[in-house]
Structure formats: C-alpha cells, structure tokens
Design an enzyme around this catalytic site. Structure first.
Site, mmCIF file in Angstrom:
data_model
loop_
_atom_site.group_PDB
_atom_site.id
_atom_site.type_symbol
_atom_site.label_atom_id
_atom_site.label_comp_id
_atom_site.label_asym_id
_atom_site.label_seq_id
_atom_site.Cartn_x
_atom_site.Cartn_y
_atom_site.Cartn_z
ATOM 1 N N SER A 114 39.838 38.639 42.700
ATOM 2 C CA SER A 114 38.517 38.027 42.603
ATOM 3 C C SER A 114 37.431 38.985 43.084
ATOM 4 O O SER A 114 36.358 39.072 42.489
ATOM 5 C CB SER A 114 38.487 36.734 43.418
ATOM 6 O OG SER A 114 37.201 36.190 43.429
ATOM 7 N N SER A 115 37.721 39.727 44.148
ATOM 8 C CA SER A 115 36.707 40.643 44.683
ATOM 9 C C SER A 115 36.356 41.740 43.679
ATOM 10 O O SER A 115 35.212 42.190 43.626
ATOM 11 C CB SER A 115 37.183 41.254 46.007
ATOM 12 O OG SER A 115 38.427 41.898 45.837
ATOM 13 N N LEU A 116 37.309 42.161 42.847
ATOM 14 C CA LEU A 116 37.025 43.162 41.818
ATOM 15 C C LEU A 116 36.338 42.527 40.615
ATOM 16 O O LEU A 116 35.456 43.134 40.005
ATOM 17 C CB LEU A 116 38.319 43.860 41.383
ATOM 18 C CG LEU A 116 39.072 44.620 42.476
ATOM 19 C CD1 LEU A 116 40.381 45.181 41.939
ATOM 20 C CD2 LEU A 116 38.213 45.729 43.056
ATOM 21 N N ALA A 117 36.727 41.307 40.285
ATOM 22 C CA ALA A 117 36.112 40.602 39.150
ATOM 23 C C ALA A 117 34.627 40.369 39.389
ATOM 24 O O ALA A 117 33.836 40.352 38.446
ATOM 25 C CB ALA A 117 36.825 39.276 38.917
ATOM 26 N N ARG A 118 34.231 40.219 40.623
ATOM 27 C CA ARG A 118 32.823 39.976 40.940
ATOM 28 C C ARG A 118 31.942 41.185 40.642
ATOM 29 O O ARG A 118 30.726 41.073 40.590
ATOM 30 C CB ARG A 118 32.683 39.549 42.397
ATOM 31 C CG ARG A 118 33.321 38.191 42.617
ATOM 32 C CD ARG A 118 33.421 37.820 44.072
ATOM 33 N NE ARG A 118 34.356 36.713 44.219
ATOM 34 C CZ ARG A 118 34.222 35.737 45.082
ATOM 35 N NH1 ARG A 118 33.186 35.709 45.902
ATOM 36 N NH2 ARG A 118 35.117 34.784 45.146
ATOM 37 N N LEU A 140 48.345 46.935 32.529
ATOM 38 C CA LEU A 140 47.090 46.263 32.862
ATOM 39 C C LEU A 140 46.071 46.614 31.788
ATOM 40 O O LEU A 140 45.991 47.765 31.358
ATOM 41 C CB LEU A 140 46.604 46.737 34.236
ATOM 42 C CG LEU A 140 47.626 46.612 35.366
ATOM 43 C CD1 LEU A 140 47.177 47.393 36.592
ATOM 44 C CD2 LEU A 140 47.872 45.158 35.702
ATOM 45 N N GLU A 141 45.308 45.633 31.356
ATOM 46 C CA GLU A 141 44.293 45.839 30.318
ATOM 47 C C GLU A 141 42.929 45.735 30.979
ATOM 48 O O GLU A 141 42.349 44.663 31.069
ATOM 49 C CB GLU A 141 44.463 44.787 29.222
ATOM 50 C CG GLU A 141 45.831 44.826 28.563
ATOM 51 C CD GLU A 141 46.390 43.448 28.290
ATOM 52 O OE1 GLU A 141 45.770 42.447 28.690
ATOM 53 O OE2 GLU A 141 47.463 43.373 27.680
ATOM 54 N N TYR A 174 63.620 37.845 27.930
ATOM 55 C CA TYR A 174 63.045 39.045 27.318
ATOM 56 C C TYR A 174 64.065 40.174 27.184
ATOM 57 O O TYR A 174 64.110 40.862 26.169
ATOM 58 C CB TYR A 174 61.834 39.512 28.133
ATOM 59 C CG TYR A 174 61.007 40.528 27.401
ATOM 60 C CD1 TYR A 174 60.123 40.135 26.408
ATOM 61 C CD2 TYR A 174 61.121 41.881 27.681
ATOM 62 C CE1 TYR A 174 59.367 41.064 25.709
ATOM 63 C CE2 TYR A 174 60.372 42.815 26.994
ATOM 64 C CZ TYR A 174 59.497 42.403 26.010
ATOM 65 O OH TYR A 174 58.761 43.331 25.320
ATOM 66 N N GLN A 185 59.520 49.477 30.343
ATOM 67 C CA GLN A 185 58.410 50.387 30.065
ATOM 68 C C GLN A 185 57.959 51.120 31.327
ATOM 69 O O GLN A 185 57.958 50.566 32.421
ATOM 70 C CB GLN A 185 57.240 49.647 29.438
ATOM 71 C CG GLN A 185 56.460 48.767 30.371
ATOM 72 C CD GLN A 185 55.328 48.043 29.649
ATOM 73 O OE1 GLN A 185 55.061 48.276 28.485
ATOM 74 N NE2 GLN A 185 54.673 47.170 30.363
#
Length: 196
Positions: A114-118, A140-141, A174, A185
């Site tokens: 969340s801290s990075l999304a902000r 990660l995208e 999978y 991968q």
C-alpha cells in the site's frame, strides 16, 4: 481459510511450503510473507509495430514467441547496488527474489504494498493468483501510474504473499499441466500461447 503466521511457519518448517531463500520471522506478518525484488527486469523497447496481435504471436511455428521477446523487449540484470527507475506510464516486468513452491492444496495471493501504491506503483497488473502446484520466482508486472519516476532497488520489500487452504488437493495443479509454460521460471520471458 488463509494461513496465519503461525501456520505459515509450520508449513515452512515441514517443507510443505517452500520459499527460497527462507524468509526470516520478521518478514512473516499476521497472514502474509514479505517478498523482495530480484535484480532482473524486462523492459519494453520502442518498436515499429502498430499493435500487438496475440493470434499472430501464438501461431508462430513451434511457439517461437521468443523472437517476440527479443524484438520488442529486453531483459536487463542490475547489480545489488544499482538502481532501476520506472518512469510514469511505463510497464516493466520484474521477479521476486524468492522462489516459491506451493503444494497442491494451497493457493497463493500476491499483493503489492500500500505504501508503494500511494506513489503510483502497481506491482501486478492483473495476475495476483499463484496456482496450486506452482514452483518458481513470481513475475511482477510493474506500472508507474504516478507523475514522478519511481526508484526500485534489488532486495527491497516489494509486496507480500498469503496462502489459502483449499478444500482438498487440486487434481490438476499447475506442476502437472502439459502446458505449464511458466513452471520453474527464473526469468521474465513472455510466452504467448493458448490465448485465443
């Protein structure tokens, strides 16, 4: 039912769930395990194509979609001391430092911080489910939806994973699929098949 920190530690100790390198206890929180960023990134180059045609890429003889990767993208590897800048509006693929092996009776859920999304950093564009029987590093995208470049460093905590117990073991996990294209991968190669 999601595993709590106590259960995650038990599953790790019994090798029912494998995370390599093994996370320290301070990275196991409530119901999640913090994940770190590795040092591999796949960047999208400028190219002359007017659009991306998934049918065309999927139909390449012998699924030779690697030519697509090398013509339109470039994988770079940086040292642990280097920095990677993700500019506004850019999409970049990266990997978790951790390789994760999930048993047939668990499913994993990847969440960004969340801290990075902000600040505008999206850690996964759509694919946050990690299937039963999964094994490998998680791609990660990254997308920067903010107004300023975001500095990324290898080994920074980039997200977390939680684990949910299934009602039973999956009969088609999978790792038993014939077309498990991303099993084990360790890179960010894009494999386009079975899309259409």
């Amino acid at each position: 039912m999601r595993l709590c920190d106590r259960d995650i530690e038990i599953w790790l100790k019994k090798n029912k769930l494998i995370i390599t390198p093994r996370p320290s206890k301070d990275r196991i929180n409530g119901a999640t395990v913090d994940l770190k960023l590795w040092n591999k990134f796949r960047i999208f180059e400028s190219y002359n194509a007017a659009y991306i045609d998934f049918d065309l890429i999927s139909s390449l003889k012998n699924n030779n979609s690697n030519s697509w990767n090398y013509n339109m993208t470039n994988e770079i590897k940086i040292s642990e001391k280097e920095k990677f800048f993700l500019h506004p509006g850019e999409l970049v693929l990266a990997l978790t430092l951790e390789s994760i092996t999930i048993p047939d009776n668990l499913i994993g859920w990847l969440d960004g911080r969340s801290s990075l999304a902000r600040f505008g950093l999206m850690v996964h564009a759509t694919s946050h489910r990690i299937d039963p029987g999964w094994s490998g590093n998680i791609v990660l995208e990254f997308y920067n939806s903010g107004k300023l470049p975001i500095l990324l460093r290898p080994n920074m905590i980039i997200g977390s994973i939680s684990f949910e117990l299934l009602t039973n073991s999956a009969i088609r996990p999978y790792n038993k699929k014939k077309n498990a294209k991303y099993l084990n991968q360790i890179d960010t190669v894009i494999k386009i098949n079975n899309l259409t």
